[in-house]
Structures are given as structure tokens and as C-alpha cells.
Design a protein around this motif. Structure first.
Motif, PDB file in Angstrom:
ATOM      1  N   GLN A 218       0.817  -1.208   0.000  1.00  0.00           N
ATOM      2  CA  GLN A 218       0.000   0.000   0.000  1.00  0.00           C
ATOM      3  C   GLN A 218       0.859   1.271   0.000  1.00  0.00           C
ATOM      4  O   GLN A 218       0.350   2.365  -0.233  1.00  0.00           O
TER       5      GLN A 218
ATOM      6  N   SER B 221     -11.858   6.250  -6.982  1.00  0.00           N
ATOM      7  CA  SER B 221     -11.402   4.976  -7.556  1.00  0.00           C
ATOM      8  C   SER B 221     -12.538   3.959  -7.664  1.00  0.00           C
ATOM      9  O   SER B 221     -12.391   2.793  -7.273  1.00  0.00           O
TER      10      SER B 221
ATOM     11  N   GLN C 206     -15.080  -2.865  -2.882  1.00  0.00           N
ATOM     12  CA  GLN C 206     -14.235  -3.872  -3.498  1.00  0.00           C
ATOM     13  C   GLN C 206     -12.985  -4.049  -2.641  1.00  0.00           C
ATOM     14  O   GLN C 206     -12.615  -3.158  -1.873  1.00  0.00           O
ATOM     15  N   GLU C 207     -12.341  -5.206  -2.778  1.00  0.00           N
ATOM     16  CA  GLU C 207     -11.147  -5.454  -1.976  1.00  0.00           C
ATOM     17  C   GLU C 207     -10.066  -4.419  -2.237  1.00  0.00           C
ATOM     18  O   GLU C 207      -9.258  -4.097  -1.356  1.00  0.00           O
ATOM     19  N   SER C 208     -10.044  -3.873  -3.457  1.00  0.00           N
ATOM     20  CA  SER C 208      -9.051  -2.855  -3.801  1.00  0.00           C
ATOM     21  C   SER C 208      -9.281  -1.550  -3.045  1.00  0.00           C
ATOM     22  O   SER C 208      -8.398  -0.691  -3.022  1.00  0.00           O
ATOM     23  N   ASN C 209     -10.461  -1.402  -2.414  1.00  0.00           N
ATOM     24  CA  ASN C 209     -10.738  -0.197  -1.633  1.00  0.00           C
ATOM     25  C   ASN C 209     -10.140  -0.248  -0.238  1.00  0.00           C
ATOM     26  O   ASN C 209     -10.201   0.747   0.503  1.00  0.00           O
ATOM     27  N   THR C 210      -9.560  -1.380   0.135  1.00  0.00           N
ATOM     28  CA  THR C 210      -8.907  -1.493   1.438  1.00  0.00           C
ATOM     29  C   THR C 210      -7.769  -0.475   1.546  1.00  0.00           C
ATOM     30  O   THR C 210      -6.959  -0.332   0.624  1.00  0.00           O
TER      31      THR C 210
END
Length: 306
Positions: free
Chosen positions: A82, A169, A195-199
Motif C-alpha cells: 500500500q 477509484s 471492493q477489496e481494492s478499496n482497502t
């Protein structure tokens, strides 16, 4: 080569290789987590968190990723995927109020002011929130009525949703509130279609104050529980049932009834003949005929039953 790039980068004003919140308030005795997002230029260098000691452009490192820490209340963790390192400050005291800085490679690139007070003017119930893929989460940013200014929801790298901007995003962001309780206002931030990408790390901003919040998005592992009712076949295999007679059973019952009726007629007829006939020879012949008829009926019943 990386060292040269870092030196060149440090020579340019206005180029931020690290971004984070600018001003945070925390309650006395509480724990505060400060996330610092860094550009790729810092990836190969150790990370540090420093405090302004008062002298001009003078910083003193209080914790770094090389395992140094000036206090047991301080810790640091780096997430290279990250590109965010987080600094945890526990059991905050009033004396901790002051300017701090996020840095890498012995240089501070971003400063943040931390105020420790009895009543923070902007806070959240928890800095960690969990949601599921496809679902939504709500973050309640509580602020004092005296705090005024633009309200925003931002990623830690500086991209914000506010005013006419309601997406980050692909993440749908809805901000509502301005409703007031007794002593505070509440800014509700609803994040949809997770979505997992928003973690990652975000922050709520009201006026010149911010509060960091980490969102964790996971797969929904909750399975729907269904109640399975037994089918007719299941019940019949467990409990005996009365099945209808087959055609053969029906024919057998009908034949038995007819034979019984015929036997009754023959017996009654034979008795009448015996009474009426005077001669013994005829009586014996009739009795013999009756017995012969009965034997025939019995034999026929036995053959059919086979």
C-alpha cells in the motif's frame, strides 16, 4: 542511484514524497494512529516519525522502522504494498501536543500537528472499519458545533470526495449530515459497492481538522442457512406407509368371496335335498357330491394362491 534521486527530490520545494493528515485532535489517555503515504522514491529507505523540538528546522526521530523507539508507547509498521507506514501513539498525554513529521531516509517530508485534549473537536468511534465486497459501510465523523469549513472524505494519498465529487477509484461516496446532537454535529460518510481494492487508509476532514480511518474490505463468508424439509420419499423411507393393494390382491379377494358364496349355496342346497330325499342311497350320493364340490373349491383356491 536512489540516494541521488532522494537528494535531488529534497532540493525541490512543493514536491511531496509523503502525504498524510495535517491536524489531528485526540483525547487524553487515548490511542492515535497516524498513517503516512509515501511515493516510490521512499520505498527502499527506512521510515521514520519525528517530533519538532522547537529549534528551526530541527526534528528528533522518536520511532523508525529500523527498530528504534524512544518510548514504549510508540510503534511503527510499514506496508510496502500500500506504500503506507503507520505510527501508533498510545496513552496520549497533554505533553504530547505538538508538531510531528513523517519521513524516510533521515528526512522529514510531511508534518502534522497533534493536539491532545479532553474534548477532541473531530473524532470517530473507531479508526478501523470492516466491510464486505459488494456491500457498504458508514463512518460517523463527530465534530464540535464550533468547527466550521469544507467537509471532505479523502484517501490518504490526497484524493478527496466532496462537493460535486462523489467517487474515489470507483468507490461510491455519499456524505450527509449537518444534523446536530446536544454538543456535536455528525458527518455521515457512506461507502457503497465496496471492493477489496478499496482497502486502505482514508480520512474525514471538517474545516482544518482531519481524523484517519482504515477501511478493510473482505469477501463475504457468511453462508445463507436454509431449512431442508423432508420429501415424501424421505418420509416413506423412514416410516412405514399403507400402500394400495395390487391388482392380483384385488382379484384374489374377489374370487374368495365368490367361492365362499358358492360354497354356502351348495351346502344349503345339499341340506334341503337330504331332508327331502327318503332313500339312503340318494342321501349318501348327495353328501358325496357336496364333499366332492367342497374339495374342488379348496383345490381351486390353493392353485390360484400359488
Amino acid at each position: 542511484m536512489n540516494c541521488i534521486l532522494l537528494i535531488l527530490l529534497s532540493g525541490f520545494q512543493g514536491i511531496d514524497s509523503i502525504t498524510s493528515v495535517k491536524r489531528v485532535e485526540v483525547g487524553v489517555g487515548r490511542t492515535l494512529i497516524i498513517p503516512c503515504y509515501y511515493e516510490a522514491i521512499c520505498s527502499s529507505y527506512y521510515k521514520l516519525f519525528a517530533r519538532d523540538i522547537g529549534a528551526e528546522s530541527s526534528w528528533r526521530t522518536i520511532v523508525d522502522s529500523k527498530s528504534y523507539s524512544s518510548s514504549e508507547r510508540l510503534s511503527i509498521s510499514d506496508d510496502p504494498i500500500q506504500r503506507v507506514f503507520t505510527v501508533t501513539l498510545q496513552n496520549m498525554e497533554r505533553a504530547d501536543t505538538g508538531w510531528y513529521g513523517c519521513g524516510c531516509g533521515e528526512r522529514v517530508y510531511h508534518d502534522v500537528y497533534i493536539s491532545v485534549t479532553e474534548y477532541p473537536r473531530l473524532y470517530v468511534g473507531s479508526q478501523y472499519v470492516t466491510g464486505h465486497v459488494g456491500g457498504s459501510v458508514a463512518i460517523y465523523c463527530n465534530y464540535s458545533i464550533g468547527v466550521d469549513g469544507h467537509k471532505k472524505w479523502c484517501r490518504i494519498d490526497g484524493y478527496c470526495a466532496g462537493g460535486n465529487y462523489n467517487h474515489i477509484s470507483g468507490l461510491s461516496v455519499k456524505m450527509s449530515g449537518n444534523g446536530y446532537r446536544v454538543s456535536t454535529g455528525v458527518l455521515k460518510v457512506t461507502l457503497r459497492r465496496l471492493q477489496e481494492s478499496n482497502t486502505g487508509w482514508y480520512y474525514c476532514s471538517v474545516g482544518d481538522l482531519q481524523v484517519p480511518v482504515h477501511i478493510t474490505v473482505t469477501q463475504n463468508t457468511t453462508t445463507q442457512q436454509t431449512s431442508t424439509m423432508p420429501t415424501v420419499d424421505d418420509v416413506s423411507s423412514t416410516f412405514p406407509t399403507n400402500k394400495p393393494h395390487s391388482q392380483k390382491d384385488f382379484n384374489l379377494a374377489l374370487l374368495l368371496g365368490l367361492l365362499g358364496l358358492l360354497l354356502l349355496v351348495v351346502i344349503c342346497g345339499s341340506l334341503i335335498l337330504v331332508i327331502r330325499l327318503k332313500k339312503r342311497s340318494r342321501s349318501i350320493y348327495c353328501i358325496s357330491s357336496v364333499l366332492s364340490c367342497m374339495a374342488t373349491c379348496i383345490a381351486t383356491f390353493g392353485e390360484f394362491d400359488k
